[in-house]
Design a protein around this motif. Structure first.
Motif, short mmCIF file in Angstrom:
data_model
loop_
_atom_site.label_atom_id
_atom_site.label_comp_id
_atom_site.label_asym_id
_atom_site.label_seq_id
_atom_site.Cartn_x
_atom_site.Cartn_y
_atom_site.Cartn_z
N PHE A 7 0.79 -1.11 -0.23
CA PHE A 7 0.00 0.13 0.01
C PHE A 7 0.89 1.07 -0.06
O PHE A 7 1.71 1.34 0.83
CB PHE A 7 -1.01 -0.04 1.30
CG PHE A 7 -1.85 1.14 1.33
CD1 PHE A 7 -2.63 1.62 0.37
CD2 PHE A 7 -1.88 1.89 2.61
CE1 PHE A 7 -3.25 2.79 0.34
CE2 PHE A 7 -2.64 2.92 2.73
CZ PHE A 7 -3.48 3.44 1.48
N ALA A 8 0.66 1.95 -0.91
CA ALA A 8 1.73 3.04 -1.26
C ALA A 8 1.22 4.46 -1.21
O ALA A 8 1.22 5.15 -2.25
CB ALA A 8 2.51 2.74 -2.37
N PRO A 9 0.49 4.97 -0.24
CA PRO A 9 0.12 6.50 -0.38
C PRO A 9 1.13 7.43 -0.18
O PRO A 9 2.10 7.02 0.39
CB PRO A 9 -0.77 6.33 1.05
CG PRO A 9 -0.03 5.53 1.87
CD PRO A 9 0.39 4.31 1.23
N SER A 10 0.77 8.60 -0.73
CA SER A 10 1.98 9.71 -0.24
C SER A 10 1.41 10.35 0.92
O SER A 10 0.08 10.70 1.17
CB SER A 10 1.85 10.89 -1.35
OG SER A 10 2.01 10.14 -2.62
N ALA A 23 -6.14 -0.11 0.42
CA ALA A 23 -5.27 -0.69 1.53
C ALA A 23 -5.75 -2.00 1.88
O ALA A 23 -5.37 -3.02 1.68
CB ALA A 23 -5.20 0.31 2.84
N LEU A 24 -7.18 -2.11 1.97
CA LEU A 24 -7.75 -3.31 2.23
C LEU A 24 -7.79 -4.27 0.96
O LEU A 24 -7.73 -5.51 1.29
CB LEU A 24 -9.37 -2.92 2.85
CG LEU A 24 -9.47 -2.44 4.12
CD1 LEU A 24 -10.80 -1.75 4.38
CD2 LEU A 24 -9.26 -3.36 5.22
N PHE A 25 -7.92 -3.72 -0.02
CA PHE A 25 -7.88 -4.87 -1.33
C PHE A 25 -6.51 -5.43 -1.21
O PHE A 25 -6.56 -6.51 -1.43
CB PHE A 25 -7.98 -4.17 -2.62
CG PHE A 25 -9.54 -3.96 -3.15
CD1 PHE A 25 -10.66 -3.59 -2.50
CD2 PHE A 25 -9.77 -4.40 -4.35
CE1 PHE A 25 -11.74 -3.69 -2.95
CE2 PHE A 25 -11.15 -4.43 -4.89
CZ PHE A 25 -12.00 -3.89 -4.16
N LEU A 64 -8.04 -0.27 11.41
CA LEU A 64 -8.62 -1.21 10.59
C LEU A 64 -8.44 -2.72 10.90
O LEU A 64 -9.02 -3.62 10.09
CB LEU A 64 -8.39 -0.63 9.34
CG LEU A 64 -8.94 0.63 8.80
CD1 LEU A 64 -8.50 1.01 7.45
CD2 LEU A 64 -10.51 0.34 8.49
N GLY A 65 -7.18 -2.95 11.35
CA GLY A 65 -6.68 -4.43 11.18
C GLY A 65 -5.78 -4.70 10.27
O GLY A 65 -5.52 -6.06 9.88
N ALA A 277 -15.95 -0.23 2.67
CA ALA A 277 -14.77 0.09 1.93
C ALA A 277 -14.48 -1.14 0.81
O ALA A 277 -14.17 -0.90 -0.28
CB ALA A 277 -13.60 0.42 2.67
N VAL A 278 -14.67 -2.16 1.23
CA VAL A 278 -14.62 -3.51 0.46
C VAL A 278 -15.73 -3.95 -0.48
O VAL A 278 -15.56 -4.44 -1.63
CB VAL A 278 -13.70 -4.63 1.20
CG1 VAL A 278 -13.82 -5.81 0.61
CG2 VAL A 278 -12.63 -4.23 1.89
#
Ligand code: GLU
Length: 457
Positions: A7-10, A23-25, A64-65, A277-278
């Protein structure tokens, strides 16, 4: 082969429910395949990236786990990108360009007027060494473009070059490398755009699946070419649809819309956020799912629809209530104890109130009402006051259980002749101070005879 996703957010703001989807996917994909997730911060833009945002994102993921097996920052990995640049330059695949934005725009218009695709015409490749020296002498600094492999011998005569991949979300995809400009990888000031560090890291970290939003689909063609240019086999890709508001607007980290931190602070359960979200924008119905394992069992990336998923923020609240309503005492016991809700009555209390709660923390209000009395002044008329006072004389003897309410109100009905709302509402107001709430049949045994009599108006 172990699956490795990232998971690569800025870290340029708080993550929102759309980022949580990405992130969850990734996390669910890792769970289903027995793989690992790397948390990577794409923070090469030092001016906009902040450690406090990265820290907030880590807190959000933990809540979120999602459990990354490693955490890394691109800002600490420049040596890897510099080595990739050297490799591309020595292979003649990264070339200096000196055009200004205005020059590029002028050329784009000319190409359009000649009905040519508005892509970069590689004019910089024609510069002689002398011309380059002259430009440098003027103080011009180059930006660097990656030469896409979309031609046979002559870079000025690109021809249709299809790149294919079997997207784990969208199925077979094709991009034509001749339809795009050579991407700029390094700016005039030497800073990196997103593409090269991302690919260099994906290679170095051994990423097997890149799962991200479908706003990156067109980047993928050029990135696949870049993987190969750097001597690596491209990983698998998956591009999920993005979430938009009901009016079709995208979500942005900058506006703070529906941030995960905000949802957490307002008492929403992580699995309510994760379920929405999923499951939204997939062929699964959006339902409250109580555990990440169950969500993983339902998760099928290929069942994601291709169009944007519109969602209504109010749905988070609906899912949250539904989750709380079915939570067992064992699941919340520790959290209730933190709210001061413990002791022999705690379980019975929880089962009585959970169906009326917006958040678990709201249980504290009802605990106070049960133990100490109404916390709002009940608005009883003079007449109702008299009615309630007389009703209290009819309270049955203890022991009390769930049937006591019925026995009591039958007796009150017989004596007063009242029924329905005129009977129940004054009693509810006297006992709880509120016009709605948990079933009085459940509350009465918790109040006990003495506790009830203490509320006589
Ligand atoms: N930092 C990029 C973004 O947030 C990552 C995209 C990717 O996953 O490759 O859009």
């Amino acid at each position: 082969m172990t699956t490795i996703v990232r998971f690569a957010p800025s870290p340029t703001g708080m993550i929102h429910i759309g980022n949580a989807r990405t992130a969850l996917f990734n996390w669910l994909f890792a769970m289903k395949t027995g793989g690992q997730l790397i948390q990577r911060f794409d923070d090469t833009d030092v001016a906009r990236s902040k450690q406090e945002y990265a820290d907030a994102i880590l807190t959000d993921l933990e809540w979120l786990g999602i459990k990354p097996s490693a955490i890394d920052y691109q800002s600490k990995r420049f040596a890897i990108y510099d080595a990739a640049v050297a490799k591309l330059k020595s292979a003649g695949l990264l070339y200096p360009c000196y055009e200004t934005a205005d020059e590029l725009e002028r050329r784009r218009k000319i190409r359009l007027s000649r009905r040519l695709p508005p892509v970069y015409g590689r004019e910089a490749l024609k510069l002689t060494a002398d011309e380059i020296s002259a430009l440098e002498a003027e103080g011009r600094k180059p930006h660097w473009r990656f030469l896409l492999p979309n031609f046979a011998d002559d870079p000025f005569a690109p021809s249709r070059t299809e790149v294919h991949w079997d997207d784990v979300v969208r199925g077979p995809q094709t991009v034509d490398l001749a339809s795009m400009s050579d991407p700029v990888l390094v700016r005039e000031d030497g800073t990196y755009l997103y593409t090269l560090p991302s690919v260099a890291d994906d290679i170095e970290m051994g990423i097997t699946h890149i799962i991200r939003g479908d706003d990156h689909v067109t980047n993928t063609g050029a990135q696949i070419a870049l993987f190969r240019a750097l001597g690596a086999e491209p990983p698998a890709f998956g591009h999920h649809n993005l979430l938009t508001t009901a009016s079709g607007e995208g979500l942005s980290k900058r506006t703070g819309a529906l941030s995960i931190t905000g949802l957490r602070e307002s008492g929403i359960e992580p699995m309510a956020v994760a379920s929405l979200a999923v499951l939204i924008g997939t062929s699964e119905s959006v339902q409250p799912v109580a555990t990440m394992e169950e969500l993983a069992a339902r998760f099928d990336p290929a069942a994601t629809s291709k169009s944007a998923a519109k969602f209504d923020p109010a749905e988070v609240g609906t899912l949250n209530r539904a989750l709380i309503h079915q939570m067992s005492f064992a699941e919340v016991q520790a959290r209730l104890a933190e709210l001061g809700i413990e002791g022999p009555q705690a379980e019975e209390f929880w089962l009585a109130v959970r169906g009326n709660l917006e958040t678990v923390a709201d249980a504290a209000t009802w605990w106070r009402i049960v133990r100490e009395g109404p916390d709002t002044a009940e608005s009883l008329s003079e007449e109702d006051r008299g009615f309630v006072a007389e009703a209290f004389d009819l309270l049955p003897p203890e022991p009390w259980d769930r049937g006591t309410w019925r026995i009591w109100t039958d007796a009150v009905k017989a004596q007063s002749g009242r029924k329905g709302k005129t009977l129940f509402m004054p009693l509810r107001l006297a006992l709880t101070g509120r016009p709605s709430g948990p079933e009085l049949a459940d509350l009465l045994p918790l109040l006990g005879r003495a506790g009830t009599l203490g509320r006589r108006p």
